[in-house]
Each structure stands twice: as structure tokens, then as C-alpha cells.
Design an enzyme around this catalytic site. Structure first.
Site, PDB file in Angstrom:
ATOM      1  N   LYS A   1      -6.749   8.398 -19.392  1.00 34.41           N
ATOM      2  CA  LYS A   1      -7.031   8.959 -20.242  1.00 34.41           C
ATOM      3  C   LYS A   1      -5.855   8.939 -21.446  1.00 34.41           C
ATOM      4  O   LYS A   1      -5.389   7.798 -21.784  1.00 34.41           O
ATOM      5  CB  LYS A   1      -7.669  10.476 -20.056  1.00 34.41           C
ATOM      6  CG  LYS A   1      -8.867  10.734 -19.123  1.00 34.41           C
ATOM      7  CD  LYS A   1     -10.054   9.767 -19.547  1.00 34.41           C
ATOM      8  CE  LYS A   1     -11.028   9.512 -18.552  1.00 34.41           C
ATOM      9  NZ  LYS A   1     -11.234  10.237 -17.364  1.00 34.41           N
TER      10      LYS A   1
ATOM     11  N   TYR B   1     -15.243  18.612 -14.861  1.00 34.28           N
ATOM     12  CA  TYR B   1     -15.586  17.119 -15.003  1.00 34.28           C
ATOM     13  C   TYR B   1     -16.562  17.125 -14.159  1.00 34.28           C
ATOM     14  O   TYR B   1     -16.562  17.491 -12.718  1.00 34.28           O
ATOM     15  CB  TYR B   1     -14.473  16.284 -15.038  1.00 34.28           C
ATOM     16  CG  TYR B   1     -14.681  14.943 -14.548  1.00 34.28           C
ATOM     17  CD1 TYR B   1     -15.611  14.280 -15.592  1.00 34.28           C
ATOM     18  CD2 TYR B   1     -14.457  14.197 -13.538  1.00 34.28           C
ATOM     19  CE1 TYR B   1     -16.055  12.986 -15.515  1.00 34.28           C
ATOM     20  CE2 TYR B   1     -14.741  12.809 -13.192  1.00 34.28           C
ATOM     21  CZ  TYR B   1     -15.481  12.212 -14.336  1.00 34.28           C
ATOM     22  OH  TYR B   1     -15.886  10.851 -14.038  1.00 34.28           O
TER      23      TYR B   1
ATOM     24  N   ASP C   1      -6.081  20.478 -13.204  1.00 34.87           N
ATOM     25  CA  ASP C   1      -6.439  19.314 -13.874  1.00 34.87           C
ATOM     26  C   ASP C   1      -5.751  19.069 -15.315  1.00 34.87           C
ATOM     27  O   ASP C   1      -6.544  19.866 -16.138  1.00 34.87           O
ATOM     28  CB  ASP C   1      -7.956  19.052 -13.629  1.00 34.87           C
ATOM     29  CG  ASP C   1      -8.408  17.422 -14.354  1.00 34.87           C
ATOM     30  OD1 ASP C   1      -7.631  17.041 -14.906  1.00 34.87           O
ATOM     31  OD2 ASP C   1      -9.252  16.941 -13.869  1.00 34.87           O
TER      32      ASP C   1
ATOM     33  N   ARG D   1       0.807  -1.331   0.006  1.00 35.55           N
ATOM     34  CA  ARG D   1      -0.014   0.007   0.036  1.00 35.55           C
ATOM     35  C   ARG D   1       1.116   1.231   0.115  1.00 35.55           C
ATOM     36  O   ARG D   1       0.543   2.288  -0.537  1.00 35.55           O
ATOM     37  CB  ARG D   1      -0.917  -0.078   1.240  1.00 35.55           C
ATOM     38  CG  ARG D   1      -1.810   1.292   1.366  1.00 35.55           C
ATOM     39  CD  ARG D   1      -3.009   1.231   2.079  1.00 35.55           C
ATOM     40  NE  ARG D   1      -3.040   0.241   3.048  1.00 35.55           N
ATOM     41  CZ  ARG D   1      -2.399   0.496   4.152  1.00 35.55           C
ATOM     42  NH1 ARG D   1      -1.876   1.597   4.738  1.00 35.55           N
ATOM     43  NH2 ARG D   1      -2.499  -0.381   5.397  1.00 35.55           N
TER      44      ARG D   1
HETATM   45  C1  LIG Z   1     -10.855  16.051 -16.730  1.00 36.38           C
HETATM   46  C2  LIG Z   1     -10.981  14.797 -15.804  1.00 36.38           C
HETATM   47  N1  LIG Z   1     -10.714  14.671 -14.441  1.00 36.38           N
HETATM   48  C3  LIG Z   1     -10.583  13.848 -13.737  1.00 36.38           C
HETATM   49  C4  LIG Z   1     -11.340  12.605 -13.983  1.00 36.38           C
HETATM   50  C5  LIG Z   1     -11.371  11.422 -13.219  1.00 36.38           C
HETATM   51  O1  LIG Z   1     -10.674  10.535 -13.412  1.00 36.38           O
HETATM   52  P1  LIG Z   1     -11.092   8.732 -13.256  1.00 36.38           P
HETATM   53  O2  LIG Z   1     -12.149   8.433 -14.134  1.00 36.38           O
HETATM   54  O3  LIG Z   1      -9.783   8.409 -13.675  1.00 36.38           O
HETATM   55  O4  LIG Z   1     -11.208   8.548 -11.867  1.00 36.38           O
HETATM   56  C6  LIG Z   1     -11.855  12.691 -15.321  1.00 36.38           C
HETATM   57  C7  LIG Z   1     -12.646  11.405 -15.819  1.00 36.38           C
HETATM   58  O5  LIG Z   1     -13.492  11.395 -16.805  1.00 36.38           O
HETATM   59  C8  LIG Z   1     -11.753  13.554 -16.166  1.00 36.38           C
HETATM   60  O6  LIG Z   1     -12.164  13.843 -17.510  1.00 36.38           O
END
Ligand SMILES: Cc1ncc(COP(=O)(O)O)c(C=O)c1O
Length: 361
Positions: free
Chosen positions: A174, A77, A149, A25
Site C-alpha cells: 500500500k 481487513y 496493523d 531465503r
Molecule cells: C489493513 C491491511 N492489512 C493487511 C493487508 C494484507 O496485505 P497484502 O495484500 O499485502 O497481503 C491488507 C490488504 O489489503 C490491508 O488492507
């Protein structure tokens, strides 16, 4: 190749005498290799990987205490918005949602309780561009943590730490992973104190990724630059096709010179990426659904950043947790469709969009 250390624990020579690894962990060699790799891509001193992008975001908010305030971009998001409002607002953390297309708008929400500015650029799904350097000037002057982000741009196109951000967050699910076969998150920082606090949160609350997933993201990253060049090339071709199509009302892509913050995008990004959205004339959800279901090369699915092109309907999919009134303010109308442009032949993608647009009305 980096071995997949499929183990939860490590043999110790005598109590407390070990090779730097005690329990997985806390640390795993495959994950450590990935963390070093992602840190290098973001020009960061440290990276920490999580079992999802949301796990990474959750660790950041755990830096805060009840009563603290966050100023966040208004076009986030949907899962980020949901975590803020449904998980952390009840714990007494307050979130302000601000149109950051002009970074100066942040100033009027700053008070003595403000601890953090949360930016996503390009934003999801209307591709607003936020000036990271301008946000960093504000955050530094008030001693705030600036979170960016960077999922949509990827480290190949944009490096927010270089522009003054304190924390970069990725949904590595992604572009970093790139093949729609793994869920993973990552944080990058330069500040040692922030790193220590975030690593402590990760080990204490346990949203860490497994070694196989770490291996998959390491493998994905080997082709990040090649994939991103093709995502950008195809993105431009598709954007230009849609812009001239009579059924399209608005197209959101930061590469157009008439995009409100095109100049900022040019300044802080290497290219404009493979994400774009558009709304249709008449703003009919029924037509948007019909179009999304008529695609043959694009797959109708959530997520983005993989080699295969995807189409999504943000209002009913990724942004369904945002109230209609709130989402429409930021352009997420009923006919809005979002495209994650893959690395297929651009002509095939355009032909597919053309036949699907012909199928409506
Ligand atoms: C811009 C953005 N940030 C964070 C996330 C969250 O990531 P995860 O789906 O890997 O938990 C996403 C998911 O689509 C996203 O598009």
C-alpha cells in the site's frame, strides 16, 4: 542506488566461511537494505520483510499454539479475518472480535489463555480509531503481545512502537510501495527475542520477498513523505465535499471533529490520511455499484495507498469473506463505498465524484 542482488545463493570462500550471506531465503542484501530502511521509519530495532502483508501476518500467528486466544478488533481487513477464521481457528486458536473504539472493552475478553491483542487503526473500511497507548497499557499489564496493523496510516503518520505496541505489521503493498506495482509485507519490533522468533519463522516457512520487489519498495519509500502530505490534503478536500452532499448518508473520516475518536486520532496521528468511506441514502447496493462503475478518474479496484485514486465496494470486494450479519454490525452495509485518495488534483477528484453521484437516482 541499492543493487538488485538477483541471486538465490552466494559463493563461499571455504565451507562455512562466507560474507554473512549463504542462501537467499534467509537473507538477501537488497532485502536487508529495505528492512533497515523500514525499521528506521518505524523507529524499530528490527524489521523483517515478507512476500505479502498476509505472509507477515501469518508469521505473527505462528508465534501461537493451539488453545491460545487472540482479542482482535471487529473491523479488520477481510483477508485478516479470513486467515484467522478459516486457517487458524481450525488449528485450535480462538479469536474474539471486539469493538475497540473504547479500549476498555478488551478487558472483559482477557483470560489465562489470551496471548495477543490485534489492532488495526484506522480500521478498514469504517475508519474507527483505536487508542494504541491505551491498548498498550492493557497488554503490558497482562503480558500480552500487542500487534498493530499500521497499513492505513503508514509510518509517516503513526508509529505504534513509540506508543507501546510489540509488533507493527504493514501491507507494504500500500503506502510504502505507493505505486500499485508490488505486493509486500513487513513486521517491525524492538524486542530481540520476538525478532529472533519471527526471523526463524520467516526462514523456516519461506514467505520472503524477492530482490526486485525489495528494490521497488525502497524506491517507493523515497517519496513516502511527499505522497502522504498530498494524500492527506486531498483526503480532507474530498471528505469535506462528500459531507455536504445530499446523497451521502454517513461519511467515515477521522479528521471530522464529530468523529467518535477524533481526539485520539489527533493525539496518535500526524494527519488523518487518504482513506475514507461513505454510505448512500437509501442503502441500495445497485446504486453503489452504479456509482462505482461511473467513475472516470477513480479506478474501480481492490487495494489502496497508490498514487492513483481507487474506489471499492467492501461488501463485495475486500470484505466479501465476512458474513453479511457480521460485517453490517461494523457498518459495512450494501451501499458503503471506500475511497483510496491518490495524489491527483483534488478538483479533478471532486468533479469525478460529483458526476458519478449525479448519475445515480
Ligand atoms: C489493513 C491491511 N492489512 C493487511 C493487508 C494484507 O496485505 P497484502 O495484500 O499485502 O497481503 C491488507 C490488504 O489489503 C490491508 O488492507
Amino acid at each position: 542506488m541499492t543493487p538488485i542482488y538477483q541471486t538465490s545463493t552466494y559463493v563461499q570462500e571455504s565451507p562455512g566461511k562466507h560474507k554473512g550471506y549463504t542462501y537467499a531465503r534467509g537473507k538477501n542484501p537488497t532485502r536487508v537494505a529495505l528492512e533497515k530502511n523500514i525499521a528506521a521509519l518505524e523507529n524499530a530495532a528490527y524489521a523483517i520483510c515478507f512476500s505479502s502483508g498476509m505472509g507477515a501476518e501469518d508469521a505473527i500467528i505462528k508465534l501461537l499454539l493451539p488453545g491460545d486466544e487472540v482479542i482482535a478488533a471487529d473491523d479488520l481487513y477481510g483477508g485478516t479475518y479470513r486467515m484467522f477464521e478459516k486457517i487458524y481457528a481450525p488449528f485450535g486458536i480462538k479469536f474474539h472480535y471486539v469493538n475497540m473504539s473504547d479500549a476498555k472493552n478488551i478487558n472483559k475478553y482477557i483470560n489465562e489463555k489470551t496471548k495477543m491483542i490485534w489492532v488495526e487503526t484506522p480500521t478498514n473500511p469504517t475508519m474507527k480509531i483505536i487508542d494504541i497507548a491505551a491498548c498498550a497499557t492493557i497488554s503490558k499489564s497482562k503480558n500480552l503481545i500487542l500487534v498493530v496493523d499500521n497499513t492505513f496510516a503508514s509510518p509517516y503518520l503513526q508509529n505504534p512502537l513509540n506508543l507501546g505496541a510489540s509488533i507493527v505489521v504493514h501491507s507494504a503493498t500500500k503506502y510504502l510501495g505507493g505505486h500499485s506495482d508490488v505486493v509486500m509485507g513487513a513486521l517491525c519490533v524492538n524486542d530481540e527475542n520476538l525478532y529472533t522468533r519471527l526471523a526463524f519463522i520467516q526462514n523456516s516457512t519461506g514467505a520472503n520477498p524477492g530482490p526486485m520487489d525489495s528494490f521497488l519498495v525502497l524506491r517507493g519509500i523515497k517519496t513516502l513523505h511527499v505522497r502522504m502530505d498530498r494524500h492527506c490534503y486531498n483526503g480532507r478536500k474530498v471528505a469535506e465535499f462528500l459531507k455536504s452532499h445530499p446523497k451521502i448518508e454517513t461519511i467515515y473520516w477521522p479528521g471530522f471533529p464529530d468523529h467518535a475518536n477524533h481526539e485520539i486520532a489527533k493525539k496518535q496521528m500526524k494527519d488523518f490520511g487518504g482513506m475514507l468511506s461513505f454510505s448512500m441514502k437509501g442503502n441500495s447496493q445497485e446504486e453503489a455499484f452504479k456509482m462505482a462503475s461511473s467513475m472516470k478518474v477513480f479506478s474501480l479496484a481492490e487495494s489502496l495507498g497508490g498514487v492513483e485514486s481507487l474506489i471499492g465496494h467492501p461488501a463485495s470486494m475486500t470484505h466479501a469473506s465476512i458474513p453479511k450479519e457480521e460485517r453490517e454490525k461494523s457498518g459495512v452495509v450494501d451501499s458503503l463505498l471506500r475511497l483510496s485518495i491518490g495524489i491527483e488534483d483534488a478538483e479533478d477528484l471532486i468533479a469525478d465524484l460529483k458526476q458519478a453521484l449525479d448519475s445515480v437516482r
